[in-house]
Design an enzyme around this catalytic site. Structure first.
Site, short mmCIF file in Angstrom:
data_model
loop_
_atom_site.label_atom_id
_atom_site.label_comp_id
_atom_site.label_asym_id
_atom_site.label_seq_id
_atom_site.Cartn_x
_atom_site.Cartn_y
_atom_site.Cartn_z
CE1 TYR A 90 -3.16 64.96 -37.54
CE2 TYR A 90 -4.42 63.00 -37.28
CZ TYR A 90 -3.19 63.92 -37.06
OH TYR A 90 -2.25 63.33 -36.38
CB CYS A 91 -12.00 65.33 -39.75
SG CYS A 91 -11.48 64.09 -41.09
CG ASN A 92 -13.73 66.19 -35.14
OD1 ASN A 92 -14.78 66.31 -35.90
ND2 ASN A 92 -13.59 65.29 -34.47
#
Length: 224
Positions: A90-92
């Site tokens: 999700y962060c990427n």
């Protein structure tokens, strides 16, 4: 497609156990429990909000070069994204969306940085994997995240799950504490005042990069 739509599509496939994820339902249930407990704790309400003063900080980029918030704010407003680490899909996806929005931020004279607790080698991986043109800074022990009210400790049962999944946060972060930041996005004006704040204890929910443009335009007007 919006950032959140991309996140929702990934989440649906991941939680359905589709290849290549093949995640057992018990793992999903444990992750849901941890998120629900963090939401119920009210931790997000204690984080810094719009109108608060942002703490000054100096962190290092993957090459070990110090980057100070004061120096960046001397040039213009500052967009700050706190994220969990390169291991978090999700962060990427969020970092990629911020990269796409970078020209719009720069057109308003703003700088963009992302902060995570991971070590320099993993920050370099974040930059390489997501083709980023903005600084990724390491926040040892989540100290700056704590100053913004974002740091939390993983519950013991989630630590055990992460260990079983070979998601070794002490190795990723060079820190034995098993703490993470709640994902957060800030726009800071040149006087250090927070003009926009979005903190979510549910790591699968992220604001759209475009949501910050009104605050950046306001920052430009305030400094004119």
């Amino acid at each position: 497609m919006t950032l959140q739509a991309k996140l929702d599509a990934f989440k649906a496939d991941f939680q359905a156990g589709k290849p290549p994820y093949n995640v057992p339902p018990a793992v999903i249930a444990t992750m849901h429990r941890a998120t629900a407990e963090l939401i119920a704790s009210g931790a997000a309400a204690k984080a810094l909000k719009a109108g608060d003063k942002a703490p000054a900080f100096t962190l290092t980029d993957p090459d070990g070069t110090p980057v100070s918030s004061a120096a960046l704010l001397a040039k213009g407003p500052l967009v700050v994204s706190f994220y969990r680490g390169v291991w978090c899909p999700y962060c990427n996806m969020e970092l990629q969306a911020l990269q796409e929005a970078l020209p719009a931020f720069q057109a308003l004279g703003a700088s963009l940085i992302a902060i995570s607790p991971q070590t320099a080698v993993n920050s370099r991986k974040s930059v390489r994997q997501n083709a980023l043109d903005f600084p990724i800074l390491s926040d040892p022990h989540n100290d700056v995240a704590a100053a913004f009210g974002l740091r939390f400790a993983l519950p013991d049962y989630l630590v055990e799950l992460y260990k079983s999944l070979k998601n070794d946060l002490p190795s990723f972060n060079g820190d034995p504490s098993w703490t993470l930041p709640m994902p957060a996005r800030y726009v800071i004006g040149q006087d250090g005042t927070i003009l926009y704040a979005e903190v979510n204890p549910d790591y699968t929910r992220r604001p759209e990069p475009e949501d910050m443009l009104p605050a950046l335009r306001r920052a430009v007007a305030l400094s004119a």
